[in-house]
Enzyme design. Structure first.
Site, PDB file in Angstrom:
ATOM      1  N   HIS A 121       0.880  -1.179   0.000  1.00  0.00           N
ATOM      2  CA  HIS A 121       0.000   0.000   0.000  1.00  0.00           C
ATOM      3  C   HIS A 121       0.916   1.229   0.000  1.00  0.00           C
ATOM      4  O   HIS A 121       2.042   1.160   0.509  1.00  0.00           O
ATOM      5  CB  HIS A 121      -0.819  -0.059   1.289  1.00  0.00           C
ATOM      6  N   ASP A 198       3.144  -4.712   8.054  1.00  0.00           N
ATOM      7  CA  ASP A 198       1.928  -3.903   7.979  1.00  0.00           C
ATOM      8  C   ASP A 198       0.742  -4.868   8.048  1.00  0.00           C
ATOM      9  O   ASP A 198       0.435  -5.571   7.078  1.00  0.00           O
ATOM     10  CB  ASP A 198       1.958  -3.120   6.663  1.00  0.00           C
ATOM     11  N   GLN A 201      -4.421  -5.173   6.796  1.00  0.00           N
ATOM     12  CA  GLN A 201      -5.426  -6.045   6.166  1.00  0.00           C
ATOM     13  C   GLN A 201      -5.489  -7.417   6.801  1.00  0.00           C
ATOM     14  O   GLN A 201      -6.413  -8.184   6.515  1.00  0.00           O
ATOM     15  CB  GLN A 201      -5.135  -6.191   4.658  1.00  0.00           C
ATOM     16  N   LYS A 224     -10.371  -1.277  10.669  1.00  0.00           N
ATOM     17  CA  LYS A 224     -10.511  -2.425   9.759  1.00  0.00           C
ATOM     18  C   LYS A 224     -10.925  -3.677  10.520  1.00  0.00           C
ATOM     19  O   LYS A 224     -11.111  -4.732   9.940  1.00  0.00           O
ATOM     20  CB  LYS A 224      -9.186  -2.674   9.032  1.00  0.00           C
ATOM     21  N   CYS A 362      -4.861   2.590  -3.537  1.00  0.00           N
ATOM     22  CA  CYS A 362      -3.615   3.094  -2.923  1.00  0.00           C
ATOM     23  C   CYS A 362      -2.479   2.090  -3.110  1.00  0.00           C
ATOM     24  O   CYS A 362      -1.633   1.927  -2.214  1.00  0.00           O
ATOM     25  CB  CYS A 362      -3.796   3.414  -1.445  1.00  0.00           C
TER      26      CYS A 362
HETATM   27  N1  C6P Z   1      -6.243   0.486   3.045  1.00  0.00           N
HETATM   28  C1  C6P Z   1      -8.028   0.133   1.481  1.00  0.00           C
HETATM   29  O1  C6P Z   1      -9.119   0.444   0.963  1.00  0.00           O
HETATM   30  P1  C6P Z   1      -4.952   3.638   7.482  1.00  0.00           P
HETATM   31  O2  C6P Z   1      -5.572   4.474   6.402  1.00  0.00           O
HETATM   32  O3  C6P Z   1      -3.768   4.312   8.120  1.00  0.00           O
HETATM   33  O4  C6P Z   1      -5.929   3.099   8.465  1.00  0.00           O
HETATM   34  O5  C6P Z   1      -4.395   2.321   6.721  1.00  0.00           O
HETATM   35  C2  C6P Z   1      -3.500   2.447   5.649  1.00  0.00           C
HETATM   36  C3  C6P Z   1      -3.224   1.111   5.044  1.00  0.00           C
HETATM   37  C4  C6P Z   1      -1.968   0.554   5.201  1.00  0.00           C
HETATM   38  N2  C6P Z   1      -1.670  -0.662   4.736  1.00  0.00           N
HETATM   39  C5  C6P Z   1      -2.586  -1.410   4.107  1.00  0.00           C
HETATM   40  C6  C6P Z   1      -2.205  -2.783   3.645  1.00  0.00           C
HETATM   41  C7  C6P Z   1      -3.868  -0.908   3.910  1.00  0.00           C
HETATM   42  O6  C6P Z   1      -4.773  -1.641   3.288  1.00  0.00           O
HETATM   43  C8  C6P Z   1      -4.200   0.395   4.370  1.00  0.00           C
HETATM   44  C9  C6P Z   1      -5.544   0.999   4.126  1.00  0.00           C
HETATM   45  C10 C6P Z   1      -7.574   0.888   2.699  1.00  0.00           C
HETATM   46  O7  C6P Z   1      -7.342  -0.771   1.030  1.00  0.00           O
HETATM   47  C11 C6P Z   1      -7.760   2.351   2.543  1.00  0.00           C
HETATM   48  S1  C6P Z   1      -6.668   3.055   1.376  1.00  0.00           S
END
Ligand code: C6P
Length: 404
Positions: A121, A198, A201, A224, A362
């Site tokens: 991401h 990370d 997910q 999430k 993203c």
């Molecule tokens: N992915 C998606 O629709 P935040 O925004 O900080 O809570 O998470 C960021 C992030 C980081 N790593 C991974 C693997 C992610 O999937 C995400 C967030 C969402 O896939 C929103 S872009």
């Protein structure tokens, strides 16, 4: 076996209509929905004990502090961290990664190497690029194959004595690939590199054990995994957190302040400057309790069924291609209809009450790899049903008919 009827009754939003149709919520990888049990905790906080923490002698402040710190222990237990002070509250995964990246800017030198994967991401790419610009470190990328799996033989070749850090997501948000993080961590440690995983997910689907993984940093967002937005966590091994400098200066993160010198508080407060998202932290703990009460084994098993059911039914639509066909994958189906822009498919699905995400998610390098502008992404949670997948499949067929 999950009691779907009971589980769905926990989520008030699942009763709503969108565009005159029952909501089918398949955008869980973007953010999950919130059960009444967590909503109640949020309402209780603001109704009964809203106060700043760690500051007041008064009862409300003490109640809020106790619940906030109890939630930290819940998070610690869930991820099996050795100490509660290894859990740092953040505003989410992005904040957690930036905190670590910023900390390493004083620990890296020109020519040091950082490895990320082709499946990341943007939030696990951009902070490291910024770190490389600042320090002169070099960013290397583990490539992926057509199935959306990392090419591990190439990873082996990238590792060397200059490798200082490895950053990989546990599960890809765009394709659903479950990465072999145990192997990634073990091999990185063999060359003395630290590893950040990370888990944004992964946490809605599995229960990571940071000690068994022997991972240096693990990050996640509450929103999430049935919690609220604007709160998340950074797990860091105590030794690493002690080595990293504070991320932000301010109240709460200090031991003593004078105009000549400031000393910092110990862990975790050193990384928690300012008034945090108190209610969010407490609700994060409640969300973890909620998911554990359902059970991660049962969740993973059921979501796998949903994945197989959806994959089979969608592939029966002529001209539909699924991106991300890894053997080890979670309940995310990214697809396109031949000759049709994903945005158009998403718009028609929305008219039918079906929420999916469209675009690059993203993760532009993944889209670049497949030479596509984006995909339609349906991501399933434990409260979704096969009937909802049937609605998606007929919606996609309708979209294809209208747009061809
Ligand atoms: N992915 C998606 O629709 P935040 O925004 O900080 O809570 O998470 C960021 C992030 C980081 N790593 C991974 C693997 C992610 O999937 C995400 C967030 C969402 O896939 C929103 S872009």
């Amino acid at each position: 076996m999950l009691d779907l009827k009971k589980i769905r009754a926990d989520f008030p939003i699942l009763k709503r209509q969108v565009n005159g149709k029952p909501l089918v919520y398949f955008d869980n990888a973007a953010t999950s929905q919130t059960p009444q049990q967590v909503i109640d905790v949020i309402v209780d906080y603001y109704s009964n004990y809203n106060a700043n923490i760690h500051r007041g002698v008064h009862t409300l402040s003490q109640e809020a502090t106790d619940k906030y710190e109890a939630a930290r222990h819940t998070i610690q237990k869930h991820f099996n961290a050795a100490h509660a002070h290894e859990i740092i509250y953040t505003s989410g995964t992005t904040h957690s990664i930036n905190l670590v990246a910023s900390g390493f800017s004083s620990l890296l030198q020109k020519g040091d190497e950082i490895i990320v994967s082709a499946l990341e991401h943007h939030s696990n790419i951009v902070p490291w690029q910024m770190l490389c610009e600042k320090t002169g470190a070099i960013l290397k990328v583990i490539p992926m194959n057509q199935d959306g799996e990392l090419v591990m033989t190439e990873y082996d070749k990238l590792l060397n004595e200059n490798t200082k850090l490895v950053f990989v997501n546990h599960i890809s948000n765009a394709l659903g690939t479950i990465n072999p993080i145990e192997e990634i961590i073990e091999k990185a440690h063999q060359v003395g590199a630290a590893v950040l995983i990370d888990g944004a997910q992964a946490c809605p689907h599995v229960k990571p054990d940071v000690q068994a993984l022997d991972v240096d940093f693990y990050v996640a967002s509450a929103h999430k995994m049935c919690g609220p937005t604007g709160v998340g966590m950074l797990y860091g091994k105590e030794t690493w957190l002690n080595k990293l400098p504070p991320y932000q200066g301010g109240g709460e993160m200090i031991a003593e302040v004078s105009f000549t010198k400031t000393t910092y508080a110990g862990l975790p407060h050193k990384f928690e400057a300012g008034t945090p998202n108190i209610c969010g932290g407490i609700a994060f703990g409640a969300a973890i309790d909620y998911m554990n009460a359902i059970g991660f084994d049962a969740i993973a098993k059921y979501e796998h069924e949903l994945l197989e059911y959806a994959t089979k039914a969608l592939l029966e639509i002529e001209g539909l291609k699924i991106y991300g066909t890894a053997k080890n994958k979670t309940s995310v189906v990214s697809f396109n209809l031949e000759g049709i822009h994903p945005y158009d498919v998403g718009t028609i699905l929305d008219k039918l009450g079906i929420a999916v995400r469209t675009g690059h998610h993203c993760a532009q390098p993944i889209m670049e790899y497949f030479k596509i502008p984006g995909t339609v992404r349906a991501s399933f949670a434990f409260y979704n049903t096969k009937e909802e997948i049937d609605t998606l499949v007929s919606g996609v067929k309708k979209a294809k008919m209208m747009l061809s």
